[in-house]
Structures are given as C-alpha cells and as structure tokens.
Design a protein around this motif. Structure first.
Motif, PDB file in Angstrom:
ATOM      1  N   ASN A  11      -4.588   0.636  -0.810  1.00 36.23           N
ATOM      2  CA  ASN A  11      -4.941  -0.744  -1.122  1.00 36.23           C
ATOM      3  C   ASN A  11      -4.817  -1.575   0.151  1.00 36.23           C
ATOM      4  O   ASN A  11      -3.819  -1.470   0.872  1.00 36.23           O
ATOM      5  N   CYS A  12      -5.815  -2.410   0.427  1.00 35.81           N
ATOM      6  CA  CYS A  12      -5.802  -3.204   1.664  1.00 35.81           C
ATOM      7  C   CYS A  12      -5.014  -4.504   1.540  1.00 35.81           C
ATOM      8  O   CYS A  12      -4.727  -5.146   2.559  1.00 35.81           O
ATOM      9  N   HIS A  13      -4.679  -4.906   0.329  1.00 40.83           N
ATOM     10  CA  HIS A  13      -3.876  -6.107   0.081  1.00 40.83           C
ATOM     11  C   HIS A  13      -4.432  -7.360   0.764  1.00 40.83           C
ATOM     12  O   HIS A  13      -3.662  -8.208   1.241  1.00 40.83           O
ATOM     13  N   LYS A  14      -5.751  -7.436   0.847  1.00 42.44           N
ATOM     14  CA  LYS A  14      -6.448  -8.604   1.422  1.00 42.44           C
ATOM     15  C   LYS A  14      -6.105  -8.839   2.900  1.00 42.44           C
ATOM     16  O   LYS A  14      -6.257  -9.951   3.411  1.00 42.44           O
ATOM     17  N   VAL A  15      -5.636  -7.786   3.565  1.00 44.37           N
ATOM     18  CA  VAL A  15      -5.480  -7.835   5.011  1.00 44.37           C
ATOM     19  C   VAL A  15      -6.891  -7.872   5.611  1.00 44.37           C
ATOM     20  O   VAL A  15      -7.805  -7.218   5.087  1.00 44.37           O
ATOM     21  N   PRO A  16      -7.149  -8.638   6.690  1.00 50.15           N
ATOM     22  CA  PRO A  16      -8.492  -8.731   7.251  1.00 50.15           C
ATOM     23  C   PRO A  16      -9.152  -7.377   7.487  1.00 50.15           C
ATOM     24  O   PRO A  16      -8.516  -6.438   7.987  1.00 50.15           O
ATOM     25  N   GLN A  17     -10.428  -7.277   7.105  1.00 50.99           N
ATOM     26  CA  GLN A  17     -11.146  -6.006   7.144  1.00 50.99           C
ATOM     27  C   GLN A  17     -11.254  -5.422   8.546  1.00 50.99           C
ATOM     28  O   GLN A  17     -11.380  -4.204   8.714  1.00 50.99           O
ATOM     29  N   LYS A  18     -11.168  -6.266   9.567  1.00 46.57           N
ATOM     30  CA  LYS A  18     -11.277  -5.786  10.943  1.00 46.57           C
ATOM     31  C   LYS A  18     -10.128  -4.849  11.323  1.00 46.57           C
ATOM     32  O   LYS A  18     -10.211  -4.145  12.336  1.00 46.57           O
ATOM     33  N   GLN A  19      -9.079  -4.825  10.497  1.00 41.10           N
ATOM     34  CA  GLN A  19      -7.947  -3.945  10.777  1.00 41.10           C
ATOM     35  C   GLN A  19      -8.111  -2.559  10.151  1.00 41.10           C
ATOM     36  O   GLN A  19      -7.204  -1.732  10.208  1.00 41.10           O
ATOM     37  N   PHE A  20      -9.292  -2.307   9.555  1.00 44.34           N
ATOM     38  CA  PHE A  20      -9.542  -1.022   8.908  1.00 44.34           C
ATOM     39  C   PHE A  20     -10.893  -0.460   9.334  1.00 44.34           C
ATOM     40  O   PHE A  20     -11.812  -1.210   9.672  1.00 44.34           O
ATOM     41  N   ALA A  21     -10.991   0.845   9.264  1.00 44.60           N
ATOM     42  CA  ALA A  21     -12.274   1.529   9.451  1.00 44.60           C
ATOM     43  C   ALA A  21     -12.640   2.178   8.124  1.00 44.60           C
ATOM     44  O   ALA A  21     -11.820   2.872   7.518  1.00 44.60           O
ATOM     45  N   LYS A  22     -13.865   1.933   7.668  1.00 43.19           N
ATOM     46  CA  LYS A  22     -14.320   2.487   6.401  1.00 43.19           C
ATOM     47  C   LYS A  22     -14.952   3.854   6.637  1.00 43.19           C
ATOM     48  O   LYS A  22     -15.754   4.027   7.555  1.00 43.19           O
ATOM     49  N   GLU A  23     -14.593   4.833   5.779  1.00 47.86           N
ATOM     50  CA  GLU A  23     -15.112   6.193   5.929  1.00 47.86           C
ATOM     51  C   GLU A  23     -15.445   6.771   4.561  1.00 47.86           C
ATOM     52  O   GLU A  23     -14.856   6.388   3.550  1.00 47.86           O
ATOM     53  N   LEU A  24     -16.357   7.734   4.561  1.00 47.53           N
ATOM     54  CA  LEU A  24     -16.653   8.503   3.357  1.00 47.53           C
ATOM     55  C   LEU A  24     -15.977   9.860   3.490  1.00 47.53           C
ATOM     56  O   LEU A  24     -16.236  10.606   4.441  1.00 47.53           O
ATOM     57  N   LEU A  25     -15.093  10.176   2.539  1.00 42.69           N
ATOM     58  CA  LEU A  25     -14.433  11.483   2.560  1.00 42.69           C
ATOM     59  C   LEU A  25     -15.465  12.588   2.370  1.00 42.69           C
ATOM     60  O   LEU A  25     -16.336  12.500   1.499  1.00 42.69           O
ATOM     61  N   SER A  26     -15.371  13.630   3.167  1.00 46.09           N
ATOM     62  CA  SER A  26     -16.286  14.763   3.018  1.00 46.09           C
ATOM     63  C   SER A  26     -15.933  15.555   1.763  1.00 46.09           C
ATOM     64  O   SER A  26     -14.807  15.475   1.243  1.00 46.09           O
ATOM     65  N   ILE A  27     -16.875  16.333   1.276  1.00 46.74           N
ATOM     66  CA  ILE A  27     -16.626  17.182   0.107  1.00 46.74           C
ATOM     67  C   ILE A  27     -15.492  18.155   0.408  1.00 46.74           C
ATOM     68  O   ILE A  27     -14.619  18.387  -0.432  1.00 46.74           O
ATOM     69  N   ALA A  28     -15.478  18.693   1.620  1.00 45.80           N
ATOM     70  CA  ALA A  28     -14.420  19.643   2.006  1.00 45.80           C
ATOM     71  C   ALA A  28     -13.047  18.989   1.984  1.00 45.80           C
ATOM     72  O   ALA A  28     -12.063  19.580   1.510  1.00 45.80           O
ATOM     73  N   THR A  29     -12.963  17.754   2.492  1.00 47.67           N
ATOM     74  CA  THR A  29     -11.682  17.041   2.492  1.00 47.67           C
ATOM     75  C   THR A  29     -11.210  16.761   1.074  1.00 47.67           C
ATOM     76  O   THR A  29     -10.021  16.919   0.753  1.00 47.67           O
ATOM     77  N   ILE A  30     -12.121  16.339   0.204  1.00 48.09           N
ATOM     78  CA  ILE A  30     -11.747  16.058  -1.186  1.00 48.09           C
ATOM     79  C   ILE A  30     -11.319  17.341  -1.886  1.00 48.09           C
ATOM     80  O   ILE A  30     -10.323  17.362  -2.625  1.00 48.09           O
ATOM     81  N   THR A  31     -12.051  18.423  -1.660  1.00 47.75           N
ATOM     82  CA  THR A  31     -11.710  19.716  -2.269  1.00 47.75           C
ATOM     83  C   THR A  31     -10.296  20.135  -1.874  1.00 47.75           C
ATOM     84  O   THR A  31      -9.494  20.572  -2.708  1.00 47.75           O
ATOM     85  N   GLU A  32      -9.982  19.988  -0.593  1.00 47.11           N
ATOM     86  CA  GLU A  32      -8.634  20.334  -0.113  1.00 47.11           C
ATOM     87  C   GLU A  32      -7.587  19.426  -0.739  1.00 47.11           C
ATOM     88  O   GLU A  32      -6.505  19.885  -1.126  1.00 47.11           O
ATOM     89  N   SER A  33      -7.894  18.135  -0.877  1.00 47.53           N
ATOM     90  CA  SER A  33      -6.949  17.186  -1.451  1.00 47.53           C
ATOM     91  C   SER A  33      -6.668  17.507  -2.917  1.00 47.53           C
ATOM     92  O   SER A  33      -5.521  17.440  -3.374  1.00 47.53           O
ATOM     93  N   ILE A  34      -7.716  17.860  -3.656  1.00 48.05           N
ATOM     94  CA  ILE A  34      -7.544  18.236  -5.071  1.00 48.05           C
ATOM     95  C   ILE A  34      -6.637  19.456  -5.173  1.00 48.05           C
ATOM     96  O   ILE A  34      -5.694  19.493  -5.973  1.00 48.05           O
ATOM     97  N   SER A  35      -6.918  20.459  -4.346  1.00 48.14           N
ATOM     98  CA  SER A  35      -6.112  21.686  -4.354  1.00 48.14           C
ATOM     99  C   SER A  35      -4.653  21.383  -4.008  1.00 48.14           C
ATOM    100  O   SER A  35      -3.728  21.893  -4.661  1.00 48.14           O
ATOM    101  N   ASN A  36      -4.437  20.535  -3.010  1.00 45.95           N
ATOM    102  CA  ASN A  36      -3.069  20.173  -2.619  1.00 45.95           C
ATOM    103  C   ASN A  36      -2.343  19.453  -3.753  1.00 45.95           C
ATOM    104  O   ASN A  36      -1.158  19.708  -4.002  1.00 45.95           O
ATOM    105  N   THR A  37      -3.035  18.546  -4.421  1.00 44.03           N
ATOM    106  CA  THR A  37      -2.431  17.794  -5.523  1.00 44.03           C
ATOM    107  C   THR A  37      -1.967  18.729  -6.631  1.00 44.03           C
ATOM    108  O   THR A  37      -0.836  18.611  -7.137  1.00 44.03           O
ATOM    109  N   ILE A  38      -2.815  19.666  -6.993  1.00 44.34           N
ATOM    110  CA  ILE A  38      -2.464  20.625  -8.051  1.00 44.34           C
ATOM    111  C   ILE A  38      -1.298  21.503  -7.624  1.00 44.34           C
ATOM    112  O   ILE A  38      -0.341  21.706  -8.382  1.00 44.34           O
TER     113      ILE A  38
END
Length: 316
Positions: free
Chosen positions: A142-169
């Motif tokens: 959550n960015c908590h309304k901190v100015p957007q210039k302090q963040f970089a927006k990215e799209l998670l790759s399918i591989a990254t999400i797949t790994e994250s799901i596996s790690n969570t389980i």
C-alpha cells in the motif's frame, strides 16, 4: 432457450463445512466472500493485515507470520500525521508509532495460530501490477498516499507470480501440511491501470495460477470468480455505480456458485437455519411491547440458543 453460457465448475475435493476453519486473504473481493461466510456463521478470518492486492505482498506477510518476524521502527514511517507500514493496508495506520507496532506484532502472532489451525486458505489476487519504493527497492502492499514519484510501477511476470504462489503454499504447509487452498482472481476491474493493462494483469494472474497446479490432482482448487463475472454476468447491470465493482446481485450469484462447488451439502440445512435467524434479527417491530412481538423474540432466542449449543463458535 438459453440466453447465457454457464461456466462448468468441478466440485472441490475438499469441501467446506461447519468444522472447517477458514482464512481469507487478498483483494476487496476476498472481503465480499468472507462477509458471506461470516453471515452464515462459518469459522472465518479475513485479511488480518487489511486488503492486499498483489501476490508478492501476500507472500511477504505469510513469510513474516510463519517465521515469527517482528515489525520494527525501521519498517514504519510518518506521513500525513499518521504512522504507516508499507506492508499492510492503511486501515491499520495509527496516530502512534508504538501503537502501530504493537498492533502489527500482535496480528502476526494471532495469524500464525490461525494458520496452524486452518483447514482452508482462500486467496484472492487482485492485480499483477505492483509499486516498488525507489529508495528501498522493496515492493509495497500500500502506498499510503505517499507521492507517486517515490515509486516505480511494474507488472509482475508470470514466472514471478508462479514462484510467489508456490512460496506462499510451501510456507503455510511448513506449519500446517493439511491445509487446503482455494485460489481465485478478483472480478473487480482495476481501471486506474488502464483498460488494456487491467486485462493484461488478470491474464498474468490466471496464467500463473494455471501454470502452478494440476487442479484435478492437488490440494489446491481454482474458483473462477473473474471468469463468472466476465462470461456469465457480462452486463453493466451487474456492477455498482462505479462500473468497477460487482454489484450485490453479482456477489450473491458468485457466492451461490461458490456454495454449490465448495461447500458440503451437509452444511446447507444449518446455513438455512442461520439465515432464518439473521433475517429475524433484522426485523423491526411496529409495536415492541405487543404480545406477538414478545412471542417472536422468545422464539428467536430459543433458535439462537439451540444453534449456539450445537456450534459454540457462533455469535449472533
């Protein structure tokens, strides 16, 4: 004559009933489904750290819980006259740094006990888009309304999400090997990302989930919330006024599809009895002092007492 197509959903191999203990994590649609579980008085806990949209942030919090990590002063910050933590929702923000840390560390402890006892974990992913704090290079929940210039927006790759799901389980199974998982993708449209990018985000989430499991064989179930909204309810009358969130009618319909595929039929009679009590509790008498209303109240209390004697965890 059929005027719509209905998505065939196989019945889960691990159905919920009133002995189940459920933890729901994820987007605001996870809250919609948890509210239904609460209404029918299932044993359910939802989003202890608030609404979290992306898979990596959910994984991070699960890791904190399982490893018994403690939040420290370095992980909270002051902004707009409140103390916040980038790893949790702003609902938990506080006027006091000490209070925020105490709350977060208490939730960590409580959530670990809930994970240890859970029979089912329901995880609803909302988006594959993430914001990374440029100073720390960490993905934030959550960015908590901190100015957007302090963040970089990215799209998670399918591989990254797949790994994250596996790690969570794996993290949850490391402390609770018997836990069953139900994954779903939120039907809420994240139009702030753009129409095309919203669809790309959902596609990444769905692709990662289906790349991770053979749902016919594993202890993991996929429930097609997003697909129901897109294919069965493909009409703007099924959205709220913002045209982004499913309407109450749509939530009710998706819940019914969830019920028929993920809740044991043996629970239906109790669900009906609970619903009758809930509706009676909403009743407002024209004359509270009347004999008929006193009789109504007496019958209602008898029904509640009977239900609680069978299921001590229920609270009306």
């Amino acid at each position: 004559m059929q005027f719509r197509t209905q998505i065939p959903i196989p019945k889960s191999n691990s159905l919920l009933d009133y002995n189940s203990k459920v933890i729901s994590l994820g987007s605001c649609f996870a809250v919609n489904m948890a509210e239904k579980l609460d209404y029918y008085q299932f044993q359910n806990s939802c989003n202890p750290f608030g609404i979290i949209f992306n898979p990596v942030s959910i994984e991070k919090l699960v890791r904190f819980v399982v490893s018994e990590k403690q939040f420290t002063e370095e992980e909270v910050f002051f902004h707009n006259e409140r103390w916040h933590c980038f790893d949790v929702h702003s609902d938990l923000s506080s006027n006091s740094k000490e209070e925020l840390l105490m709350t977060l560390n208490s939730i960590l402890k409580i959530t670990k006990q809930q994970l240890l006892e859970a029979s089912h974990i329901i995880i609803t992913y909302g988006t594959a888009w993430i914001y990374r704090a440029t100073e720390s290079d960490e993905i934030v929940a959550n960015c908590h309304k901190v100015p957007q210039k302090q963040f970089a927006k990215e799209l998670l790759s399918i591989a990254t999400i797949t790994e994250s799901i596996s790690n969570t389980i794996q993290l949850i199974q490391s402390i609770n090997p018997e836990a069953k998982f139900i994954f779903t993708v939120s039907p809420v449209r994240h139009i702030k990302d753009g129409f095309v990018d919203n669809q790309l985000s959902k596609a990444h989430l769905i692709s990662a989930l289906h790349a991770s499991f053979d749902f016919r064989l594993s202890a993991v179930t996929y429930f097609p919330s997003y697909e129901i909204m897109m294919d069965e309810l493909r009409d703007y009358r099924f959205y709220t006024e913002d045209m982004l969130h499913p309407s109450a009618l749509a939530v009710d319909y998706i819940w019914e599809r969830f019920k028929e595929t993920n809740i044991a039929e043996t629970a239906y009679e109790t669900m009906d009895a609970v619903a009758t009590i809930q509706k009676s509790l909403q009743h407002r008498a024209f004359n509270p002092a009347s004999e008929s209303h006193q009789k109504f109240e007496s019958n209602l209390q008898a029904k509640i007492s009977k239900m609680v004697s069978q299921y001590s965890f229920m609270k009306f």
